[in-house]
Design an enzyme around this catalytic site. Structure first.
Site, PDB file in Angstrom:
ATOM      1  N   THR A 389       0.870  -1.160   0.000  1.00 37.10           N
ATOM      2  CA  THR A 389       0.000   0.000   0.000  1.00 37.10           C
ATOM      3  C   THR A 389       0.918   1.224   0.000  1.00 37.10           C
ATOM      4  O   THR A 389       2.115   1.091   0.205  1.00 37.10           O
ATOM      5  CB  THR A 389      -0.837  -0.116   1.285  1.00 37.10           C
ATOM      6  OG1 THR A 389      -1.592  -1.309   1.179  1.00 37.10           O
ATOM      7  CG2 THR A 389      -1.719   1.049   1.560  1.00 37.10           C
ATOM      8  N   ASP A 431      -8.734  -9.436   0.628  1.00 39.16           N
ATOM      9  CA  ASP A 431      -8.938  -8.805   1.941  1.00 39.16           C
ATOM     10  C   ASP A 431     -10.285  -9.197   2.558  1.00 39.16           C
ATOM     11  O   ASP A 431     -10.547  -8.909   3.721  1.00 39.16           O
ATOM     12  CB  ASP A 431      -8.839  -7.276   1.835  1.00 39.16           C
ATOM     13  CG  ASP A 431      -7.402  -6.799   2.029  1.00 39.16           C
ATOM     14  OD1 ASP A 431      -6.540  -7.616   2.390  1.00 39.16           O
ATOM     15  OD2 ASP A 431      -7.144  -5.592   1.822  1.00 39.16           O
TER      16      ASP A 431
HETATM   17  N1  GLY Z   1      -4.969  -4.255   1.234  1.00 36.20           N
HETATM   18  C1  GLY Z   1      -4.536  -3.966   2.538  1.00 36.20           C
HETATM   19  C2  GLY Z   1      -5.555  -3.234   3.324  1.00 36.20           C
HETATM   20  O1  GLY Z   1      -6.408  -2.574   2.762  1.00 36.20           O
HETATM   21  O2  GLY Z   1      -5.533  -3.321   4.530  1.00 36.20           O
END
Ligand code: GLY
Length: 583
Positions: A389, A431
């Protein structure tokens, strides 16, 4: 020192302080960046990639506000930081508007396609098919980034879409010099990316070799996609040629995203989740992020102790952190999901009395075992994948602040690019909780609250945060990548600044720890002393091997009167940069 830096760059447009040793006429490198924030009285942009920070600072220099700068930076990162900057992913943006003294949370998280279903990633035996959940066309949720950035600009920006998109278009069309960081991250992902012909074409040379440091990466198809957005706005991505390319890619390879999914994508403005910590107001992203809720829950537990007197990263301090983290992440597994599909008990989880009850369960001399900790409201009446991220913060001289975290999920998402459109797709469907109790790519478990449903947003840990002092003035914008570790990383930034009186650079540099209930392990960075680790072992904590790094915060701090800004780009990952408009 700061003054001499200003003098040294008075002929150039920006001042950029970077943890990446690239010399350019626009960049000045200060090796002391690790301990001293860069100071400015004219606003600031901090991101993981220095060219993108420069783009944002340029917008500030031309009179744009923090939102204009954030949108320009977000689009630029989609070009220069393809592992996490994106058009094909989603994220969260916190915006503080000084004139209205109002803070909004923009949710542009991906949505599950209409044809997604709860068991779509289970195999014939009922086990989770991780390859399908993480590296297939079905692993992609409907992208929200373009809609989110456009929404922010339309609602709170002052510049035209063309103005804020132009720098990204030029970076994509004319190319930019590949950094060490980009070169090495593309090498690391080569195997996955080469499986997809479009990704191989877009991010590797004609012979399939990776770009070396200093070579030029041109992205013509991406430039054309950005041009369509500049010309047509939202419909330049969710309709017309780009949409056709996305849907064609889906249909070729068994993906689920349809034209209707794209046109139905919606940005949601939510009220940030805010709580008091030692007199400061901490505002962060509400569900479908778990970040704000659990950071406040942990801060509420920790507020009951005089942490400063324990000493930073002492065993007594780390023990209290770990036990608070363990309980918050246990709750995360049961109670957090998309609030439009599941009644998330935000008020209960962030209640000070609940925190007191959890604090009272903690034995100060001995570690508890995660196997004995259940999600706490019931009793009441880091995985192998890289975590790519990315966060950026912008602050303008009028006091408007943006704290933005967005993602493709894994580094380079699913590794699959949209042929003809030049951008990577996310693998955010991982997720979701594909099966109750079965860990996702970050080792996180979940249940019904985060089960897959059409149109639902997968639970996230992204924690863009803005902190306000007792007078209500913003004093800190921060956030981090790091998957499941994001929440604890951002919390430690706040503790370092509020409890331990560190400046933003010291707070960034300090070694971090992490615990997430399951697996029952304490993760720690280099710099936690050997005897501290030994005391923790003797208390019963199970320590993981040393972790090379936890997160990469990109932070801006300000004085209460909003006159000066202090920025620090995290040195943990190369290439990050603080940029200041100096005109
Ligand atoms: N893809 C990692 C998060 O959104 O926590």
């Amino acid at each position: 020192m700061i003054k001499s830096l200003f003098n040294a760059v008075s002929i150039s447009f920006f001042l950029v302080l970077s943890s990446f040793s690239l010399a350019s006429e626009k960049a000045i490198i200060d090796p002391s960046a690790r301990f001293h924030p860069l100071v400015s009285d004219r606003g600031m942009v901090v991101s993981q990639e220095m060219l993108a920070s420069q783009v944002g600072a340029d917008i500030l220099a031309r009179g744009g506000n923090a939102v204009d700068a954030a949108v320009a930076t977000g689009f630029a990162l989609a070009v220069t930081l393809p592992r996490a900057g994106n058009l094909g992913g989603g994220g969260f943006m916190l915006v503080h508007l000084a004139a209205e003294n109002k803070t909004v949370a923009i949710d542009y998280r991906e949505m599950a396609p209409a044809s997604a279903s709860r068991d779509m990633f289970l195999d014939a035996e009922g086990d989770v098919d991780n390859k399908k959940a993480r590296y297939s066309m079905q692993s992609s949720g409907v992208p929200g980034t373009v809609a989110g950035l456009l929404h922010a600009l339309d609602s709170y920006g002052t510049m035209s879409l063309k103005q804020v998109l132009q720098p990204a278009i030029e970076l994509a069309a004319n190319g930019f010099k590949v950094s060490m960081d980009l070169s090495s991250s593309l090498q690391a992902r080569q195997q996955t990316m080469h499986k997809n012909p479009a990704s191989k074409e877009y991010f590797y040379k004609a012979d399939g070799a990776g770009y070396e440091y200093g070579e030029t990466l041109v992205q013509k198809h991406l430039a054309a996609t950005l041009q369509r957005i500049a010309k047509k706005g939202r419909s330049g991505f969710y309709q017309g040629k780009t949409a056709q390319l996305i849907v064609a890619e889906m249909q070729r390879s068994g993906g689920l995203i349809s034209h209707k999914d794209l046109t139905s994508y919606r940005v949601i403005e939510r009220t940030p989740v805010c709580g008091d910590y030692r007199g400061n107001s901490v505002c962060a992203m509400p569900p479908p992020s778990s970040g704000g809720v659990h950071m406040l829950q942990m801060l509420n537990i920790l507020e009951g102790w005089d942490l400063a007197s324990l000493g930073h990263n002492s065993a007594a301090y780390i023990h209290r952190l770990v036990e608070s983290m363990r309980r918050a992440y246990a709750d995360r597994s049961s109670y957090l999901g998309d609030p439009d599909y599941f009644p998330v008990p935000v008020a209960e989880l962030t209640d000070k009395q609940y925190a007191t009850e959890l604090r009272e369960q903690i034995n100060l001399a001995k570690s508890s075992r995660s196997a004995d900790i259940r999600p706490g409201l019931d009793n009441r009446s880091a995985g192998k994948e890289s975590t790519e991220t990315t966060h950026f913060s912008t602050w303008d001289r009028w006091g408007n602040v943006v704290s933005n975290t967005y993602t493709l999920n894994f580094s380079y998402g699913s590794g699959i690019s949209v042929t003809g459109a030049g951008f990577l797709l996310n693998n955010e469907m991982d997720d979701f909780s594909a099966k109750p109790g079965s860990p996702n790519g970050y080792g996180l478990v979940g249940g019904i609250a985060n089960a897959i449903e059409p149109g639902k947003r997968p639970l996230s840990s992204m924690t863009p945060t803005i902190v306000f002092d007792k007078s209500g003035a913003p004093i800190l914008a921060t956030g981090s990548p790091g998957g499941s570790t994001i929440i604890t990383i951002v919390m430690q930034m706040l503790l370092n600044i509020i409890d331990f009186d560190m400046n933003v650079a010291e707070a960034t540099a300090a070694p971090r720890i992490h615990h997430q209930w399951l697996p029952d392990r304490v993760f720690y960075e280099a710099g936690v002393s050997a005897d501290t680790l030994q005391v923790l072992r003797e208390m019963g904590h199970q320590l993981n091997d040393k972790t090379s790094r936890l997160g990469a915060t990109q932070s801006i701090q300000s004085d209460s009167d909003g006159a000066m800004f202090y920025g620090t780009a995290d040195y943990r990952r190369e290439g990050s940069g603080v940029a200041i408009p100096i005109k």
